[in-house]
Design a protein around this motif. Structure first.
Motif, short mmCIF file in Angstrom:
data_model
loop_
_atom_site.label_atom_id
_atom_site.label_comp_id
_atom_site.label_asym_id
_atom_site.label_seq_id
_atom_site.Cartn_x
_atom_site.Cartn_y
_atom_site.Cartn_z
N LEU A 1 69.44 -31.71 -15.36
CA LEU A 1 68.20 -31.22 -15.02
C LEU A 1 67.09 -32.31 -15.22
CD1 LEU A 1 68.53 -27.76 -16.41
CD2 LEU A 1 69.42 -28.37 -14.05
N ALA A 2 65.96 -32.03 -14.52
CA ALA A 2 64.71 -32.68 -14.40
C ALA A 2 63.85 -31.93 -15.30
CB ALA A 2 64.03 -32.70 -13.16
N ALA A 3 62.77 -32.62 -15.99
CA ALA A 3 62.02 -32.03 -17.14
C ALA A 3 61.36 -30.77 -16.76
CB ALA A 3 60.92 -33.27 -17.47
N ASP A 4 61.19 -30.48 -15.52
CA ASP A 4 60.49 -29.28 -15.07
C ASP A 4 61.60 -28.06 -14.91
OD1 ASP A 4 61.26 -30.27 -12.72
OD2 ASP A 4 59.51 -29.93 -11.66
N GLN A 5 62.78 -28.30 -15.24
CA GLN A 5 63.78 -27.21 -14.97
C GLN A 5 64.25 -26.58 -15.89
OE1 GLN A 5 66.36 -29.87 -12.56
NE2 GLN A 5 65.56 -29.15 -10.56
N ARG B 1 61.24 -34.16 -23.08
CA ARG B 1 61.48 -35.17 -22.15
C ARG B 1 61.49 -36.32 -23.09
NH1 ARG B 1 57.09 -34.92 -18.03
NH2 ARG B 1 57.66 -37.03 -17.31
N PRO B 2 62.40 -37.28 -22.55
CA PRO B 2 62.45 -38.58 -23.15
C PRO B 2 61.04 -39.18 -23.32
CG PRO B 2 63.94 -38.29 -21.24
CD PRO B 2 63.01 -37.43 -21.19
N VAL B 3 60.92 -39.83 -24.35
CA VAL B 3 59.71 -40.68 -24.73
C VAL B 3 59.76 -42.12 -24.13
CG1 VAL B 3 57.91 -41.45 -26.40
CG2 VAL B 3 58.90 -39.41 -26.54
N PRO B 4 59.13 -42.71 -23.37
CA PRO B 4 59.25 -44.07 -23.00
C PRO B 4 59.23 -44.90 -24.09
CG PRO B 4 57.89 -42.86 -21.36
CD PRO B 4 57.95 -41.86 -22.62
N GLU B 5 59.97 -46.08 -24.17
CA GLU B 5 60.01 -46.97 -25.17
C GLU B 5 58.43 -47.33 -25.59
OE1 GLU B 5 62.05 -51.03 -27.04
OE2 GLU B 5 62.90 -50.03 -25.17
N ALA B 6 57.61 -47.96 -24.67
CA ALA B 6 56.40 -48.37 -25.10
C ALA B 6 55.62 -47.54 -25.68
CB ALA B 6 55.58 -48.69 -23.62
N THR B 7 55.81 -46.28 -25.34
CA THR B 7 54.92 -44.99 -26.08
C THR B 7 55.49 -44.75 -27.47
OG1 THR B 7 54.47 -43.89 -23.76
CG2 THR B 7 54.10 -42.59 -25.84
N ALA B 8 56.72 -44.95 -27.63
CA ALA B 8 57.57 -44.65 -28.80
C ALA B 8 56.99 -45.68 -29.83
CB ALA B 8 58.89 -44.67 -28.67
N VAL B 9 56.88 -46.99 -29.28
CA VAL B 9 56.50 -48.07 -30.01
C VAL B 9 55.08 -48.01 -30.62
CG1 VAL B 9 56.55 -50.50 -29.96
CG2 VAL B 9 58.54 -49.25 -29.20
N GLY B 10 54.44 -47.93 -29.61
CA GLY B 10 52.81 -47.76 -29.79
C GLY B 10 52.57 -46.56 -30.76
#
Length: 169
Positions: free
Chosen positions: A77-81, A158-167
């Motif tokens: 499933l996609a994040a909006d489902q 939803r998965p958190v993009p790595e750049a966001t998680a590191v920041g």
């Protein structure tokens, strides 16, 4: 001999901490009936041959249809489902009534806008305690553009993009 009894509620709580994909597995029985369930125990198993697994409660109303099926389709499933996940997790409802499932790979019901679809031939069924482990030999794949839906700590995300998680540290 070592024996330890694991507290069921602690085990359940610990496993809820493990982020998991949210999927809808579907199949069609010999009489043309459509069946589906929400599953979060879905994983790749082998590259050669390409195998995946998904687990299904032996007491589920869909169990017989899946263990006797020739093929099944796993819709990631996609994040909006999340609404679709909740509907297919309910008992006693027509899970296909909303009309969002269309005929996809090998004539199986699927979501056109799923993050991915993995069409499988039933390869094996393994006993997994109170669940059956359905092993599918992957025969077709569709990858969509949507971000996948994940389930952790009893909620959707939803998965958190790595750049966001590191920041965020």
């Amino acid at each position: 001999m070592f024996s330890m009894t694991v507290d069921r509620s602690l085990f359940t709580r610990a496993m809820a901490r493990v982020p998991a994909p949210v999927t809808i597995a579907t199949t069609v029985d010999a009489s043309g009936g459509r069946w589906g369930f929400t599953g979060s125990s879905f994983s790749s198993l082998s590259l050669t041959p390409p195998l995946v697994l998904i687990c299904l409660d032996k007491k589920a109303s869909t169990h017989h249809a899946f263990v006797t099926a020739e093929r099944f389709l796993v819709n990631v499933l996609a994040a909006d489902q999340s609404d679709v996940a909740l509907r297919f997790a309910r008992s006693g409802v027509d899970r296909f009534a909303d009309g969002d499932m269309e005929t996809c790979e090998f004539g199986l019901p699927g979501l056109r806008d799923a993050a991915a679809r993995v069409a499988c031939a039933l390869h094996d069924i393994v006993d997994g305690g109170d669940h059956s482990i359905l092993i599918g030999r992957v025969e077709a794949i569709h990858t969509g553009d949507g971000v996948p839906l994940v389930y952790s700590d009893r909620s959707f995300g939803r998965p958190v993009p790595e750049a966001t998680a590191v920041g965020a540290r």
